[in-house]
Design a protein around this motif. Structure first.
Motif, PDB file in Angstrom:
ATOM      1  N   ARG A 213       0.852  -1.201   0.000  1.00  0.00           N
ATOM      2  CA  ARG A 213       0.000   0.000   0.000  1.00  0.00           C
ATOM      3  C   ARG A 213       0.880   1.241   0.000  1.00  0.00           C
ATOM      4  O   ARG A 213       1.888   1.299   0.674  1.00  0.00           O
ATOM      5  N   GLY A 214       0.480   2.239  -0.768  1.00  0.00           N
ATOM      6  CA  GLY A 214       1.251   3.476  -0.827  1.00  0.00           C
ATOM      7  C   GLY A 214       2.335   3.469  -1.890  1.00  0.00           C
ATOM      8  O   GLY A 214       2.987   4.489  -2.113  1.00  0.00           O
ATOM      9  N   ASP A 215       2.532   2.335  -2.577  1.00  0.00           N
ATOM     10  CA  ASP A 215       3.543   2.257  -3.627  1.00  0.00           C
ATOM     11  C   ASP A 215       3.061   3.067  -4.831  1.00  0.00           C
ATOM     12  O   ASP A 215       1.929   2.919  -5.284  1.00  0.00           O
ATOM     13  N   LYS A 216       3.909   3.944  -5.333  1.00  0.00           N
ATOM     14  CA  LYS A 216       3.515   4.835  -6.426  1.00  0.00           C
ATOM     15  C   LYS A 216       4.109   4.407  -7.768  1.00  0.00           C
ATOM     16  O   LYS A 216       4.095   5.168  -8.726  1.00  0.00           O
ATOM     17  N   SER A 217       4.602   3.185  -7.880  1.00  0.00           N
ATOM     18  CA  SER A 217       5.287   2.768  -9.106  1.00  0.00           C
ATOM     19  C   SER A 217       4.352   2.658 -10.307  1.00  0.00           C
ATOM     20  O   SER A 217       4.801   2.732 -11.445  1.00  0.00           O
ATOM     21  N   LYS A 218       3.059   2.494 -10.088  1.00  0.00           N
ATOM     22  CA  LYS A 218       2.113   2.354 -11.207  1.00  0.00           C
ATOM     23  C   LYS A 218       1.583   3.690 -11.721  1.00  0.00           C
ATOM     24  O   LYS A 218       0.784   3.733 -12.643  1.00  0.00           O
ATOM     25  N   TYR A 219       1.999   4.783 -11.102  1.00  0.00           N
ATOM     26  CA  TYR A 219       1.529   6.088 -11.533  1.00  0.00           C
ATOM     27  C   TYR A 219       2.440   6.639 -12.626  1.00  0.00           C
ATOM     28  O   TYR A 219       3.648   6.437 -12.600  1.00  0.00           O
ATOM     29  N   THR A 220       1.847   7.370 -13.564  1.00  0.00           N
ATOM     30  CA  THR A 220       2.626   7.976 -14.644  1.00  0.00           C
ATOM     31  C   THR A 220       3.313   9.237 -14.127  1.00  0.00           C
ATOM     32  O   THR A 220       2.962   9.772 -13.065  1.00  0.00           O
ATOM     33  N   ASP A 221       4.270   9.732 -14.918  1.00  0.00           N
ATOM     34  CA  ASP A 221       4.956  10.979 -14.555  1.00  0.00           C
ATOM     35  C   ASP A 221       3.955  12.129 -14.466  1.00  0.00           C
ATOM     36  O   ASP A 221       4.045  12.983 -13.582  1.00  0.00           O
ATOM     37  N   LYS A 222       2.995  12.122 -15.369  1.00  0.00           N
ATOM     38  CA  LYS A 222       2.000  13.196 -15.378  1.00  0.00           C
ATOM     39  C   LYS A 222       1.160  13.157 -14.104  1.00  0.00           C
ATOM     40  O   LYS A 222       0.862  14.199 -13.517  1.00  0.00           O
ATOM     41  N   GLN A 223       0.784  11.956 -13.664  1.00  0.00           N
ATOM     42  CA  GLN A 223       0.001  11.836 -12.432  1.00  0.00           C
ATOM     43  C   GLN A 223       0.812  12.313 -11.223  1.00  0.00           C
ATOM     44  O   GLN A 223       0.269  12.946 -10.319  1.00  0.00           O
ATOM     45  N   GLU A 224       2.109  12.014 -11.225  1.00  0.00           N
ATOM     46  CA  GLU A 224       2.957  12.459 -10.117  1.00  0.00           C
ATOM     47  C   GLU A 224       3.098  13.979 -10.111  1.00  0.00           C
ATOM     48  O   GLU A 224       3.032  14.606  -9.049  1.00  0.00           O
ATOM     49  N   ARG A 225       3.258  14.581 -11.298  1.00  0.00           N
ATOM     50  CA  ARG A 225       3.319  16.044 -11.378  1.00  0.00           C
ATOM     51  C   ARG A 225       2.020  16.664 -10.896  1.00  0.00           C
ATOM     52  O   ARG A 225       2.011  17.668 -10.191  1.00  0.00           O
ATOM     53  N   LYS A 226       0.918  16.042 -11.304  1.00  0.00           N
ATOM     54  CA  LYS A 226      -0.396  16.532 -10.915  1.00  0.00           C
ATOM     55  C   LYS A 226      -0.560  16.503  -9.392  1.00  0.00           C
ATOM     56  O   LYS A 226      -1.012  17.478  -8.785  1.00  0.00           O
ATOM     57  N   ALA A 227      -0.135  15.400  -8.768  1.00  0.00           N
ATOM     58  CA  ALA A 227      -0.226  15.270  -7.309  1.00  0.00           C
ATOM     59  C   ALA A 227       0.649  16.318  -6.625  1.00  0.00           C
ATOM     60  O   ALA A 227       0.233  16.933  -5.630  1.00  0.00           O
ATOM     61  N   ASP A 228       1.851  16.554  -7.157  1.00  0.00           N
ATOM     62  CA  ASP A 228       2.741  17.562  -6.575  1.00  0.00           C
ATOM     63  C   ASP A 228       2.108  18.953  -6.647  1.00  0.00           C
ATOM     64  O   ASP A 228       2.153  19.722  -5.684  1.00  0.00           O
ATOM     65  N   HIS A 229       1.500  19.250  -7.779  1.00  0.00           N
ATOM     66  CA  HIS A 229       0.877  20.560  -7.978  1.00  0.00           C
ATOM     67  C   HIS A 229      -0.297  20.754  -7.014  1.00  0.00           C
ATOM     68  O   HIS A 229      -0.452  21.813  -6.393  1.00  0.00           O
ATOM     69  N   ILE A 230      -1.113  19.725  -6.867  1.00  0.00           N
ATOM     70  CA  ILE A 230      -2.264  19.796  -5.964  1.00  0.00           C
ATOM     71  C   ILE A 230      -1.790  19.956  -4.523  1.00  0.00           C
ATOM     72  O   ILE A 230      -2.338  20.765  -3.761  1.00  0.00           O
ATOM     73  N   ALA A 231      -0.754  19.195  -4.137  1.00  0.00           N
ATOM     74  CA  ALA A 231      -0.221  19.279  -2.771  1.00  0.00           C
ATOM     75  C   ALA A 231       0.315  20.681  -2.474  1.00  0.00           C
ATOM     76  O   ALA A 231       0.100  21.210  -1.378  1.00  0.00           O
ATOM     77  N   GLU A 232       0.992  21.290  -3.457  1.00  0.00           N
ATOM     78  CA  GLU A 232       1.497  22.655  -3.268  1.00  0.00           C
ATOM     79  C   GLU A 232       0.356  23.621  -2.971  1.00  0.00           C
ATOM     80  O   GLU A 232       0.474  24.488  -2.104  1.00  0.00           O
ATOM     81  N   GLY A 233      -0.748  23.455  -3.688  1.00  0.00           N
ATOM     82  CA  GLY A 233      -1.910  24.314  -3.469  1.00  0.00           C
ATOM     83  C   GLY A 233      -2.459  24.174  -2.064  1.00  0.00           C
ATOM     84  O   GLY A 233      -2.817  25.167  -1.415  1.00  0.00           O
ATOM     85  N   TYR A 234      -2.540  22.938  -1.571  1.00  0.00           N
ATOM     86  CA  TYR A 234      -3.022  22.726  -0.210  1.00  0.00           C
ATOM     87  C   TYR A 234      -2.074  23.325   0.813  1.00  0.00           C
ATOM     88  O   TYR A 234      -2.502  23.930   1.798  1.00  0.00           O
ATOM     89  N   GLU A 235      -0.762  23.175   0.589  1.00  0.00           N
ATOM     90  CA  GLU A 235       0.222  23.709   1.529  1.00  0.00           C
ATOM     91  C   GLU A 235       0.153  25.234   1.582  1.00  0.00           C
ATOM     92  O   GLU A 235       0.292  25.825   2.655  1.00  0.00           O
ATOM     93  N   LYS A 236      -0.102  25.866   0.430  1.00  0.00           N
ATOM     94  CA  LYS A 236      -0.242  27.325   0.407  1.00  0.00           C
ATOM     95  C   LYS A 236      -1.418  27.768   1.260  1.00  0.00           C
ATOM     96  O   LYS A 236      -1.418  28.858   1.812  1.00  0.00           O
ATOM     97  N   ARG A 237      -2.444  26.908   1.351  1.00  0.00           N
ATOM     98  CA  ARG A 237      -3.629  27.238   2.141  1.00  0.00           C
ATOM     99  C   ARG A 237      -3.496  26.817   3.600  1.00  0.00           C
ATOM    100  O   ARG A 237      -4.457  26.882   4.347  1.00  0.00           O
ATOM    101  N   GLY A 238      -2.289  26.351   3.988  1.00  0.00           N
ATOM    102  CA  GLY A 238      -2.056  26.077   5.401  1.00  0.00           C
ATOM    103  C   GLY A 238      -2.242  24.642   5.846  1.00  0.00           C
ATOM    104  O   GLY A 238      -2.219  24.359   7.043  1.00  0.00           O
TER     105      GLY A 238
END
Length: 105
Positions: free
Chosen positions: A3-28
């Motif tokens: 569980r939690g293994d990210k090997s099946k995710y594409t590069d685009k999905q990983e970029r997308k997750a990083d971008h979304i996480a940055e948005g949440y962090e900006k909101r505290g």
């Protein structure tokens, strides 16, 4: 695959997750919670990892979370003065009252 293994995710999905996480962090939101929410959103959008190797992987699913654009808003309203917002609210209330009376008769 653990569980939690990210090997099946594409590069685009990983970029997308990083971008979304940055948005949440900006909101505290904490970094750990931001990452959790970001991967949950990617899973909701894409139905999990897209690389070959699992049952039902690799099909297009659409982007339901991306349809929320424009609902977050509120900055324009926040810039207005309290008196201006109050006047708008009073006008809207009067309109609703007037329309209710018309419908009743």
């Amino acid at each position: 695959m653990p569980r939690g293994d990210k090997s099946k995710y594409t590069d685009k999905q990983e970029r997308k997750a990083d971008h979304i996480a940055e948005g949440y962090e900006k909101r505290g939101v904490s970094e750990k919670e931001a990452k959790r929410r970001a991967w949950a959103t990617v899973n909701k959008d894409d139905g999990g990892g897209k690389k070959k190797g699992g049952s039902g992987r690799g099909t297009q699913t659409g982007h339901p979370a991306a349809h929320k654009g424009g609902r977050k808003g509120g900055t324009a309203s926040a810039r207005r003065s309290a008196a201006s917002r109050s006047a708008s609210a009073k006008k809207a209330a009067a309109t609703r009252k007037r329309n209710a009376r018309r419908r009743a008769s």
